[in-house]
Design an enzyme around this catalytic site. Structure first.
Site, PDB file in Angstrom:
ATOM      1  N   CYS A 155       0.894  -1.226   0.053  1.00 56.65           N
ATOM      2  CA  CYS A 155       0.328  -0.149  -0.023  1.00 56.65           C
ATOM      3  C   CYS A 155       0.643   1.274  -0.166  1.00 56.65           C
ATOM      4  CB  CYS A 155      -0.808  -0.204   1.319  1.00 56.65           C
ATOM      5  SG  CYS A 155      -2.273   1.477   1.355  1.00 56.65           S
ATOM      6  N   ASP A 202      -9.014  -3.808  -6.828  1.00 59.54           N
ATOM      7  CA  ASP A 202      -8.775  -2.611  -6.010  1.00 59.54           C
ATOM      8  C   ASP A 202      -8.313  -1.454  -7.391  1.00 59.54           C
ATOM      9  OD1 ASP A 202      -7.241  -0.504  -4.720  1.00 59.54           O
ATOM     10  OD2 ASP A 202      -5.211  -1.680  -4.607  1.00 59.54           O
ATOM     11  N   HIS A 233      -7.811  -4.188  -2.443  1.00 63.97           N
ATOM     12  CA  HIS A 233      -6.315  -3.824  -1.662  1.00 63.97           C
ATOM     13  C   HIS A 233      -6.292  -4.334  -0.731  1.00 63.97           C
ATOM     14  CE1 HIS A 233      -4.602  -0.591  -1.788  1.00 63.97           C
ATOM     15  NE2 HIS A 233      -4.239  -0.840   0.450  1.00 63.97           N
TER      16      HIS A 233
END
Length: 264
Positions: A155, A202, A233
Site C-alpha cells: 500500500c 482495487d 486492496h
C-alpha cells in the site's frame, strides 16, 4: 534466525527499524520491507521474519519514528472508510469531499477531517530520504550482499518502494504490493527490475497499471506485474480478514521469491 531492534542514522534523526537475519554469517541477499500507512505493526515484522526463514536478511524501518504520527491508526482507518462513501469520480474534488464531510456528526467530522488533511499533505520525499539511508545502512553490513538488496512494500509502502527505485537508488529489484505509481518524470531514474502485484478489485490503483507499464516500457525499464482477479486492496495482509485472500497471497509470495532469485 536472529531478530533485533536497530537504529538507522538518517538526516538529523535516527530511524527505528526491525531486523531479521538468518542464522549464519552470510552474506545474505536482503529486503527493505516498507510498511503500510498503519506503521511498523506486528504484521510487517512477521513479513520480515518470513524473509529470514527463506534465507534473506530483512530490515523494516519505522518511517514514523522520525517525528511520530500526528494522527492515530484508528483515525486514519476512519478517514479511509469515509473516503469509500464518496463517489469515485468525486474523490479528487476537495469541494465534493468537503460536502460529504459536512454531513458527519461534529465529533466524527473533526477527527476525520484532521486525518484527511494529514493524508493529503504528508511529505513522501522525506520517507524516500530515510529509505535511502536504510539502504546505505544495509549495504554497509557484513552479513548482507550489497549487490542483492531489494525493496518491497505494501500500500503506502508499495508506492514508496516504487519511489525509492525512481530516486535512482542502487537496488537489485523493487516490489510493489498495490502501491501508487511513481511520478512519471522519475521513471527514467529506475536502475532495477520492478515487480507489481495488484488486486483486480482495487480499481483506484490497478486501473492505472497499464499506463505505468507503458511508461516503463517507453523508458526501457523492466516491469513485470500480475493482477489477481477478484482480490481487493491489501489482499496479502493476513491480519485483516475482510481483505485477505490466502491463495493470492501465497502466489504473490512465491512470485516475490522467484523475482529476487532472478534479479540476484
Amino acid at each position: 534466525m536472529r531478530t533485533e531492534r536497530v537504529q538507522i542514522p538518517a538526516e538529523g534523526a535516527d530511524i527505528d527499524a526491525y531486523l531479521a537475519v538468518p542464522d549464519g554469517p552470510g552474506p545474505w541477499p536482503a529486503f527493505i520491507v516498507i510498511h503500510e500507512i498503519w506503521g511498523l505493526v506486528p504484521h510487517i515484522e512477521d513479513v520480515a521474519r518470513r524473509f529470514a526463514e527463506a534465507g534473506f536478511a530483512a530490515l523494516a524501518p519505522d518511517l514514523y519514528s522520525r517525528g511520530g504520527l500526528p494522527v492515530t491508526p484508528d483515525e486514519i482507518g476512519r478517514a479511509m472508510v469515509f473516503m469509500q462513501t464518496v463517489p469515485v469520480e468525486k474523490r479528487a474534488d476537495p469541494v465534493a469531499v468537503g460536502s460529504h464531510l459536512a454531513e458527519l456528526p461534529a465529533g466524527d467530522r473533526e477527527v476525520t477531517g484532521r486525518a484527511l488533511a494529514w493524508l493529503q499533505t504528508r511529505d513522501l520525499s522525506q520517507n524516500v530520504t530515510d529509505l535511502r539511508a536504510t539502504l546505505d545502512w544495509l549495504t554497509s553490513q557484513s552479513f548482507v550482499d550489497p549487490r542483492r538488496i531489494s525493496s518491497l512494500g505494501f500500500c503506502m509502502g508499495g508506492g514508496l518502494s516504487a519511489r525509492l527505485a525512481a530516486s535512482g537508488a542502487d537496488l537489485a529489484g523493487a516490489v510493489i504490493f498495490y502501491g501508487e505509481h511513481p511520478p512519471v518524470d522519475q521513471i527514467p531514474n529506475i536502475r532495477c527490475r520492478v515487480l507489481g502485484l495488484y488486486g483486480g478489485e482495487d480499481h483506484r490503483i490497478t486501473d492505472g497499471v497499464p499506463d505505468l507499464a507503458r511508461a516503463m516500457a517507453a523508458a526501457g525499464k523492466q516491469f513485470d506485474y500480475h493482477v489477481y482477479a477478484g482480490a481487493p486492496h491489501a489482499f496479502f495482509n493476513d491480519t485483516r480478514a475482510a481483505t485477505y485472500r490466502p491463495e493470492a497471497a501465497r502466489d504473490a509470495w512465491a512470485r516475490v521469491l522467484t523475482f529476487q532469485a532472478d534479479v540476484g
